[in-house]
Design a protein around this motif. Sequence first.
Motif, PDB file in Angstrom:
ATOM      1  N   SER A 105       0.830  -1.205   0.000  1.00  0.00           N
ATOM      2  CA  SER A 105       0.000   0.000   0.000  1.00  0.00           C
ATOM      3  C   SER A 105       0.865   1.256   0.000  1.00  0.00           C
ATOM      4  O   SER A 105       0.590   2.208  -0.740  1.00  0.00           O
ATOM      5  CB  SER A 105      -0.918  -0.015   1.221  1.00  0.00           C
ATOM      6  OG  SER A 105      -1.697   1.145   1.264  1.00  0.00           O
ATOM      7  N   ARG A 106       1.911   1.264   0.806  1.00  0.00           N
ATOM      8  CA  ARG A 106       2.820   2.422   0.842  1.00  0.00           C
ATOM      9  C   ARG A 106       3.502   2.625  -0.507  1.00  0.00           C
ATOM     10  O   ARG A 106       3.662   3.759  -0.969  1.00  0.00           O
ATOM     11  CB  ARG A 106       3.861   2.261   1.948  1.00  0.00           C
ATOM     12  CG  ARG A 106       3.331   2.568   3.339  1.00  0.00           C
ATOM     13  CD  ARG A 106       4.440   2.634   4.368  1.00  0.00           C
ATOM     14  NE  ARG A 106       5.260   1.435   4.430  1.00  0.00           N
ATOM     15  CZ  ARG A 106       4.983   0.359   5.148  1.00  0.00           C
ATOM     16  NH1 ARG A 106       3.887   0.313   5.871  1.00  0.00           N
ATOM     17  NH2 ARG A 106       5.798  -0.675   5.144  1.00  0.00           N
ATOM     18  N   ASP A 108       0.994   4.172  -2.818  1.00  0.00           N
ATOM     19  CA  ASP A 108       0.771   5.572  -2.443  1.00  0.00           C
ATOM     20  C   ASP A 108       1.922   6.450  -2.924  1.00  0.00           C
ATOM     21  O   ASP A 108       1.705   7.522  -3.494  1.00  0.00           O
ATOM     22  CB  ASP A 108       0.628   5.720  -0.928  1.00  0.00           C
ATOM     23  CG  ASP A 108      -0.699   5.205  -0.407  1.00  0.00           C
ATOM     24  OD1 ASP A 108      -1.619   4.986  -1.222  1.00  0.00           O
ATOM     25  OD2 ASP A 108      -0.803   5.018   0.827  1.00  0.00           O
ATOM     26  N   ARG A 109       3.146   6.005  -2.705  1.00  0.00           N
ATOM     27  CA  ARG A 109       4.305   6.802  -3.105  1.00  0.00           C
ATOM     28  C   ARG A 109       4.357   6.972  -4.623  1.00  0.00           C
ATOM     29  O   ARG A 109       4.702   8.040  -5.114  1.00  0.00           O
ATOM     30  CB  ARG A 109       5.583   6.180  -2.571  1.00  0.00           C
ATOM     31  CG  ARG A 109       5.653   6.290  -1.034  1.00  0.00           C
ATOM     32  CD  ARG A 109       6.956   5.836  -0.529  1.00  0.00           C
ATOM     33  NE  ARG A 109       7.981   6.778  -0.980  1.00  0.00           N
ATOM     34  CZ  ARG A 109       9.128   6.959  -0.376  1.00  0.00           C
ATOM     35  NH1 ARG A 109       9.402   6.270   0.701  1.00  0.00           N
ATOM     36  NH2 ARG A 109      10.008   7.813  -0.843  1.00  0.00           N
ATOM     37  N   PHE A 158       1.627   9.547  -5.488  1.00  0.00           N
ATOM     38  CA  PHE A 158       2.015  10.900  -5.119  1.00  0.00           C
ATOM     39  C   PHE A 158       3.098  11.432  -6.054  1.00  0.00           C
ATOM     40  O   PHE A 158       3.101  12.620  -6.391  1.00  0.00           O
ATOM     41  CB  PHE A 158       2.489  10.969  -3.667  1.00  0.00           C
ATOM     42  CG  PHE A 158       1.352  10.899  -2.675  1.00  0.00           C
ATOM     43  CD1 PHE A 158       0.267  11.751  -2.786  1.00  0.00           C
ATOM     44  CD2 PHE A 158       1.376   9.987  -1.643  1.00  0.00           C
ATOM     45  CE1 PHE A 158      -0.785  11.691  -1.873  1.00  0.00           C
ATOM     46  CE2 PHE A 158       0.333   9.920  -0.730  1.00  0.00           C
ATOM     47  CZ  PHE A 158      -0.748  10.765  -0.847  1.00  0.00           C
ATOM     48  N   LEU A 212      -6.052   9.381  -3.200  1.00  0.00           N
ATOM     49  CA  LEU A 212      -4.989   8.551  -2.624  1.00  0.00           C
ATOM     50  C   LEU A 212      -5.039   8.525  -1.102  1.00  0.00           C
ATOM     51  O   LEU A 212      -4.358   7.721  -0.476  1.00  0.00           O
ATOM     52  CB  LEU A 212      -3.621   9.050  -3.083  1.00  0.00           C
ATOM     53  CG  LEU A 212      -3.305   8.848  -4.543  1.00  0.00           C
ATOM     54  CD1 LEU A 212      -2.002   9.543  -4.902  1.00  0.00           C
ATOM     55  CD2 LEU A 212      -3.221   7.369  -4.881  1.00  0.00           C
ATOM     56  N   ALA A 213      -5.802   9.428  -0.508  1.00  0.00           N
ATOM     57  CA  ALA A 213      -5.821   9.523   0.959  1.00  0.00           C
ATOM     58  C   ALA A 213      -6.618   8.387   1.566  1.00  0.00           C
ATOM     59  O   ALA A 213      -7.451   7.785   1.004  1.00  0.00           O
ATOM     60  CB  ALA A 213      -6.418  10.852   1.371  1.00  0.00           C
TER      61      ALA A 213
END
Length: 98
Positions: free
Chosen positions: A48-49, A52-53, A56, A97-98
């Motif tokens: 998940s991280r 997300d990265r 972003f 994305l939040a």
Amino acid sequence: MELVMAADELRAVINRLRRAQGQIAGVIRMMEEGRDCEEVVTQLAAASRALDRAGFAVIATGLQQCLAEDGADGRDGGGAVDRERMRARLEKLFLSLA
């Protein structure tokens, strides 16, 4: 809005996505093997991280391009409406994305 990324930026995002892809495949394997819940959740959080990265990074590149284009074409009052519309679109992307 067309997104154009420099080769190094594109490579970094693709590497993150490939890492996430491998992590997700690992999570599936772990679940099929009946592995410990904590291990599965830890691996899932890492995937998940990574996603997300990557997201972003794509949004940040888009924002940078929008700001550069806005400054380059020297818009006046009519540009304010376009800037607001673009800001709203980028905000929506960030929130997704939040």
